[in-house]
Design a protein around this motif. Structure first.
Motif, PDB file in Angstrom:
ATOM      1  N   TYR A   4      -8.722 -45.065 -38.383  1.00 29.41           N
ATOM      2  CA  TYR A   4      -8.735 -45.232 -36.929  1.00 29.41           C
ATOM      3  C   TYR A   4      -7.572 -46.097 -36.460  1.00 29.41           C
ATOM      4  O   TYR A   4      -6.920 -45.768 -35.460  1.00 29.41           O
ATOM      5  CB  TYR A   4     -10.060 -45.844 -36.472  1.00 29.41           C
ATOM      6  N   TRP A   5      -7.298 -47.216 -37.108  1.00 32.73           N
ATOM      7  CA  TRP A   5      -6.225 -48.104 -36.659  1.00 32.73           C
ATOM      8  C   TRP A   5      -4.854 -47.441 -36.798  1.00 32.73           C
ATOM      9  O   TRP A   5      -3.989 -47.622 -35.944  1.00 32.73           O
ATOM     10  CB  TRP A   5      -6.274 -49.415 -37.430  1.00 32.73           C
ATOM     11  N   GLU A   6      -4.654 -46.676 -37.853  1.00 32.66           N
ATOM     12  CA  GLU A   6      -3.384 -45.948 -38.010  1.00 32.66           C
ATOM     13  C   GLU A   6      -3.206 -44.940 -36.865  1.00 32.66           C
ATOM     14  O   GLU A   6      -2.098 -44.781 -36.327  1.00 32.66           O
ATOM     15  CB  GLU A   6      -3.360 -45.225 -39.360  1.00 32.66           C
ATOM     16  N   TRP A   7      -4.296 -44.271 -36.523  1.00 27.89           N
ATOM     17  CA  TRP A   7      -4.267 -43.310 -35.419  1.00 27.89           C
ATOM     18  C   TRP A   7      -3.989 -44.033 -34.101  1.00 27.89           C
ATOM     19  O   TRP A   7      -3.187 -43.564 -33.280  1.00 27.89           O
ATOM     20  CB  TRP A   7      -5.599 -42.571 -35.364  1.00 27.89           C
ATOM     21  N   THR A   8      -4.621 -45.170 -33.886  1.00 20.48           N
ATOM     22  CA  THR A   8      -4.427 -45.941 -32.649  1.00 20.48           C
ATOM     23  C   THR A   8      -2.976 -46.374 -32.504  1.00 20.48           C
ATOM     24  O   THR A   8      -2.396 -46.289 -31.403  1.00 20.48           O
ATOM     25  CB  THR A   8      -5.341 -47.178 -32.649  1.00 20.48           C
ATOM     26  N   GLU A   9      -2.378 -46.862 -33.580  1.00 18.53           N
ATOM     27  CA  GLU A   9      -0.972 -47.269 -33.518  1.00 18.53           C
ATOM     28  C   GLU A   9      -0.075 -46.101 -33.131  1.00 18.53           C
ATOM     29  O   GLU A   9       0.852 -46.256 -32.328  1.00 18.53           O
ATOM     30  CB  GLU A   9      -0.537 -47.844 -34.874  1.00 18.53           C
ATOM     31  N   MET A  66       0.476 -30.296 -26.560  1.00 12.30           N
ATOM     32  CA  MET A  66       0.178 -31.005 -27.811  1.00 12.30           C
ATOM     33  C   MET A  66      -0.154 -32.470 -27.582  1.00 12.30           C
ATOM     34  O   MET A  66      -1.156 -32.983 -28.074  1.00 12.30           O
ATOM     35  CB  MET A  66       1.364 -30.876 -28.775  1.00 12.30           C
ATOM     36  N   GLU A  67       0.702 -33.165 -26.829  1.00 11.12           N
ATOM     37  CA  GLU A  67       0.503 -34.597 -26.637  1.00 11.12           C
ATOM     38  C   GLU A  67      -0.778 -34.883 -25.859  1.00 11.12           C
ATOM     39  O   GLU A  67      -1.525 -35.816 -26.181  1.00 11.12           O
ATOM     40  CB  GLU A  67       1.705 -35.204 -25.913  1.00 11.12           C
ATOM     41  N   LYS A  68      -1.058 -34.083 -24.828  1.00  6.94           N
ATOM     42  CA  LYS A  68      -2.261 -34.296 -24.025  1.00  6.94           C
ATOM     43  C   LYS A  68      -3.527 -34.070 -24.848  1.00  6.94           C
ATOM     44  O   LYS A  68      -4.486 -34.842 -24.750  1.00  6.94           O
ATOM     45  CB  LYS A  68      -2.259 -33.369 -22.811  1.00  6.94           C
ATOM     46  N   VAL A  69      -3.532 -33.019 -25.654  1.00  5.21           N
ATOM     47  CA  VAL A  69      -4.703 -32.730 -26.477  1.00  5.21           C
ATOM     48  C   VAL A  69      -4.882 -33.811 -27.534  1.00  5.21           C
ATOM     49  O   VAL A  69      -5.997 -34.274 -27.802  1.00  5.21           O
ATOM     50  CB  VAL A  69      -4.582 -31.343 -27.136  1.00  5.21           C
ATOM     51  N   TYR A  70      -3.773 -34.218 -28.131  1.00  6.32           N
ATOM     52  CA  TYR A  70      -3.807 -35.267 -29.160  1.00  6.32           C
ATOM     53  C   TYR A  70      -4.368 -36.562 -28.580  1.00  6.32           C
ATOM     54  O   TYR A  70      -5.228 -37.218 -29.186  1.00  6.32           O
ATOM     55  CB  TYR A  70      -2.381 -35.482 -29.671  1.00  6.32           C
ATOM     56  N   LEU A  71      -3.904 -36.925 -27.379  1.00  5.93           N
ATOM     57  CA  LEU A  71      -4.388 -38.137 -26.724  1.00  5.93           C
ATOM     58  C   LEU A  71      -5.858 -37.990 -26.337  1.00  5.93           C
ATOM     59  O   LEU A  71      -6.658 -38.924 -26.512  1.00  5.93           O
ATOM     60  CB  LEU A  71      -3.542 -38.438 -25.490  1.00  5.93           C
ATOM     61  N   ALA A  72      -6.239 -36.836 -25.821  1.00  2.47           N
ATOM     62  CA  ALA A  72      -7.633 -36.614 -25.417  1.00  2.47           C
ATOM     63  C   ALA A  72      -8.568 -36.705 -26.618  1.00  2.47           C
ATOM     64  O   ALA A  72      -9.663 -37.272 -26.522  1.00  2.47           O
ATOM     65  CB  ALA A  72      -7.771 -35.253 -24.745  1.00  2.47           C
ATOM     66  N   ALA A  73      -8.151 -36.164 -27.759  1.00  2.89           N
ATOM     67  CA  ALA A  73      -8.963 -36.240 -28.973  1.00  2.89           C
ATOM     68  C   ALA A  73      -9.160 -37.689 -29.397  1.00  2.89           C
ATOM     69  O   ALA A  73     -10.264 -38.083 -29.812  1.00  2.89           O
ATOM     70  CB  ALA A  73      -8.300 -35.450 -30.101  1.00  2.89           C
ATOM     71  N   TYR A  74      -8.091 -38.471 -29.279  1.00  3.74           N
ATOM     72  CA  TYR A  74      -8.209 -39.898 -29.617  1.00  3.74           C
ATOM     73  C   TYR A  74      -9.132 -40.623 -28.639  1.00  3.74           C
ATOM     74  O   TYR A  74      -9.993 -41.409 -29.042  1.00  3.74           O
ATOM     75  CB  TYR A  74      -6.834 -40.568 -29.618  1.00  3.74           C
ATOM     76  N   PHE A  89      -9.678 -35.270 -39.179  1.00  2.00           N
ATOM     77  CA  PHE A  89      -9.227 -33.967 -38.690  1.00  2.00           C
ATOM     78  C   PHE A  89      -7.974 -34.115 -37.825  1.00  2.00           C
ATOM     79  O   PHE A  89      -7.019 -33.334 -37.969  1.00  2.00           O
ATOM     80  CB  PHE A  89     -10.354 -33.313 -37.884  1.00  2.00           C
ATOM     81  N   TRP A  90      -7.950 -35.110 -36.946  1.00  2.00           N
ATOM     82  CA  TRP A  90      -6.866 -35.230 -35.977  1.00  2.00           C
ATOM     83  C   TRP A  90      -5.715 -36.115 -36.437  1.00  2.00           C
ATOM     84  O   TRP A  90      -4.560 -35.862 -36.079  1.00  2.00           O
ATOM     85  CB  TRP A  90      -7.411 -35.779 -34.658  1.00  2.00           C
ATOM     86  N   SER A  91      -6.003 -37.150 -37.196  1.00  2.92           N
ATOM     87  CA  SER A  91      -4.942 -38.079 -37.601  1.00  2.92           C
ATOM     88  C   SER A  91      -4.448 -37.756 -39.013  1.00  2.92           C
ATOM     89  O   SER A  91      -5.234 -37.706 -39.954  1.00  2.92           O
ATOM     90  CB  SER A  91      -5.463 -39.514 -37.561  1.00  2.92           C
ATOM     91  N   LYS A  92      -3.161 -37.573 -39.131  1.00  2.00           N
ATOM     92  CA  LYS A  92      -2.544 -37.251 -40.430  1.00  2.00           C
ATOM     93  C   LYS A  92      -1.678 -38.406 -40.937  1.00  2.00           C
ATOM     94  O   LYS A  92      -0.781 -38.209 -41.763  1.00  2.00           O
ATOM     95  CB  LYS A  92      -1.691 -35.975 -40.293  1.00  2.00           C
ATOM     96  N   SER A 149      -3.722 -47.374 -16.588  1.00  2.00           N
ATOM     97  CA  SER A 149      -4.197 -48.754 -16.817  1.00  2.00           C
ATOM     98  C   SER A 149      -5.144 -48.847 -18.010  1.00  2.00           C
ATOM     99  O   SER A 149      -6.136 -49.581 -17.967  1.00  2.00           O
ATOM    100  CB  SER A 149      -4.902 -49.288 -15.559  1.00  2.00           C
ATOM    101  N   ALA A 150      -4.829 -48.117 -19.076  1.00  2.00           N
ATOM    102  CA  ALA A 150      -5.694 -48.127 -20.261  1.00  2.00           C
ATOM    103  C   ALA A 150      -4.981 -48.633 -21.507  1.00  2.00           C
ATOM    104  O   ALA A 150      -5.610 -48.740 -22.566  1.00  2.00           O
ATOM    105  CB  ALA A 150      -6.241 -46.722 -20.521  1.00  2.00           C
ATOM    106  N   TYR A 151      -3.695 -48.963 -21.403  1.00  2.00           N
ATOM    107  CA  TYR A 151      -2.944 -49.358 -22.598  1.00  2.00           C
ATOM    108  C   TYR A 151      -3.545 -50.595 -23.250  1.00  2.00           C
ATOM    109  O   TYR A 151      -3.765 -50.642 -24.466  1.00  2.00           O
ATOM    110  CB  TYR A 151      -1.480 -49.605 -22.247  1.00  2.00           C
ATOM    111  N   ASP A 152      -3.828 -51.629 -22.459  1.00  2.00           N
ATOM    112  CA  ASP A 152      -4.313 -52.894 -23.019  1.00  2.00           C
ATOM    113  C   ASP A 152      -5.651 -52.743 -23.734  1.00  2.00           C
ATOM    114  O   ASP A 152      -5.852 -53.293 -24.818  1.00  2.00           O
ATOM    115  CB  ASP A 152      -4.431 -53.947 -21.922  1.00  2.00           C
ATOM    116  N   VAL A 153      -6.578 -52.024 -23.118  1.00  2.00           N
ATOM    117  CA  VAL A 153      -7.902 -51.902 -23.726  1.00  2.00           C
ATOM    118  C   VAL A 153      -7.873 -50.988 -24.946  1.00  2.00           C
ATOM    119  O   VAL A 153      -8.666 -51.154 -25.882  1.00  2.00           O
ATOM    120  CB  VAL A 153      -8.942 -51.436 -22.686  1.00  2.00           C
ATOM    121  N   VAL A 154      -6.948 -50.028 -24.981  1.00  2.00           N
ATOM    122  CA  VAL A 154      -6.763 -49.236 -26.203  1.00  2.00           C
ATOM    123  C   VAL A 154      -6.173 -50.124 -27.299  1.00  2.00           C
ATOM    124  O   VAL A 154      -6.603 -50.082 -28.453  1.00  2.00           O
ATOM    125  CB  VAL A 154      -5.858 -48.016 -25.938  1.00  2.00           C
ATOM    126  N   TYR A 155      -5.220 -50.960 -26.920  1.00  2.00           N
ATOM    127  CA  TYR A 155      -4.613 -51.900 -27.877  1.00  2.00           C
ATOM    128  C   TYR A 155      -5.673 -52.837 -28.451  1.00  2.00           C
ATOM    129  O   TYR A 155      -5.635 -53.188 -29.633  1.00  2.00           O
ATOM    130  CB  TYR A 155      -3.514 -52.700 -27.183  1.00  2.00           C
TER     131      TYR A 155
END
Length: 382
Positions: free
Chosen positions: A60-65, A249-257, A193-196, A79-85
């Motif tokens: 999870y942390w690797e995916w978050t980074e 791609m980027e939108k789906v990847y972000l939505a999955a996260y 599945f999502w993070s490689k 306005s979600a960067y900080d809380v995701v961090y």
């Protein structure tokens, strides 16, 4: 001679029955409603467990980074960067301090009874400490209908971003891989599945509460967000498998996260180890640039969880599910219950109190009064 008897109804109501003698019919006696005391009167034997406490999940942390690096601008716009961090770290607690907090919590006013008066966790606290957005569209967890999922309005605008259907398709594939078609998709499977990304962080050792100083290692992630690289071959193969177009791609990847993040860090449910498909709509809307008011449902969840404990005579058996790590941060900030972190972080205030071993040891003998005292440095009390 007077006799007293207890009576409980199927609805959970409790009554005290006062009788003239032990043979008098109960309906002839004086019936008084019994309520749990606002403060005190609870049995705290055992460990208080919180289902929604944020913990280490492999990958999870690797995916978050990677998400913060790749999608940082999108997250800042909503306005979600900080809380995701903030979800890059774990948050420790001391069980005795949490029990004292819950003992002083008033369920009728959603306030903490302290030596300085009544205090409470507010929407501003959640925004200030964690970066949770207060304003934005209403947070609504639902699984959309097929019409809503694929339909469009008169102007051609889609009711729901297209990324939702790809998340549902991925969920369908993962569920189909199990023999039990009715089983939920686990967080571990969703992340894998999502993070490689290669695994850098590993499970920290068991926590130890009786410590006089903070351990040298916090077992935190590094918190360093580097410039992201191009999609890897494995990631492109995943997008091809799901038939995701290049511009999505980027939108789906972000939505999955974000769906995973909502289920684990922001609004954990009873089955905290599972992905909730009901989060896909909100995750897709957020990934497409819609700011969502998250502080309101988070605060409601915290109040509900704390009140579940407050209304129980045996809190250790309740196991409420709510994002209790935000409560840990609130206590750390206002009551100095945690050691400051050695690591320099650029995240929201709650990250200052993150990491394993962050909670201070509470000595019951030294704090025999059990009173809750806010930090004098904040001008609240001494």
């Amino acid at each position: 001679m007077v006799y007293f008897k207890d009576r409980s109804s199927p609805s959970g109501e409790h009554h005290l029955i006062i009788l003239d003698d032990q043979h008098q019919p109960m309906e002839k006696g004086t019936i008084l409603a019994v309520y749990a005391p606002l403060v005190g009167g609870r049995n705290w034997d055992g460990d208080l467990q919180f289902i929604g406490e944020f913990y280490y999940t492999k990958g999870y942390w690797e995916w978050t980074e990677d998400v913060l690096s790749r999608c940082g601008k999108r997250l800042c716009l909503i306005s979600a960067y900080d809380v995701v961090y903030a979800s890059l770290f774990s948050y420790d607690h001391n069980s005795d301090i949490i029990k004292a907090f819950c003992e002083a919590w008033c369920r009728l006013t959603n306030t903490l009874l302290t030596s300085a008066g009544e205090l409470s966790i507010s929407l501003w606290d959640l925004h200030d400490l964690a970066g949770l957005p207060i304003t934005g569209c209403f947070y609504d967890e639902v699984v959309p209908s097929a019409l809503e999922l694929t339909g469009a309005d008169e102007k051609g605008g889609r009711f729901i971003p297209r990324s939702s259907k790809y998340l549902l398709y991925a969920y369908h594939l993962l569920q189909g891989a199990d023999d039990d078609q009715c089983s939920n998709v686990s967080i571990d499977k969703w992340v894998k599945f999502w993070s490689k990304k290669a695994i850098k962080y590993h499970l920290p050792p068991p926590r130890k509460e009786k410590k006089r100083v903070r351990p040298k290692s916090t077992h935190n992630s590094l918190g360093d967000i580097t410039i992201h690289k191009r999609w890897s071959i494995a990631e492109e193969a995943l997008f091809e498998k799901l038939c995701i177009e290049g511009n999505l791609m980027e939108k789906v990847y972000l939505a999955a996260y974000l769906a995973c993040w909502l289920c684990t860090f922001v609004l954990p449910g009873k089955d905290v180890n599972s992905i909730r498909p009901s989060t896909f709509k909100m995750a897709s809307m957020t990934a497409s640039g819609r700011r969502v008011s998250l502080a309101i449902p988070v605060l409601a969840s915290i109040y509900e969880g704390l009140n579940t404990i407050a209304t129980s005579s045996r809190p250790v058996y309740t196991s409420p599910s709510f994002p209790v790590h935000f409560v840990y941060a609130w206590l750390a900030f206002y009551f100095k219950t945690h050691y400051p972190i050695w690591q320099e972080l650029r995240g929201p205030k709650m990250t200052r109190f993150s990491g394993e071993g962050g909670a201070k040891y509470y000595d019951p003998k030294k704090h025999a009064s059990g009173s809750i005292r806010p930090s004098s440095s904040l001008g609240l009390a001494t």
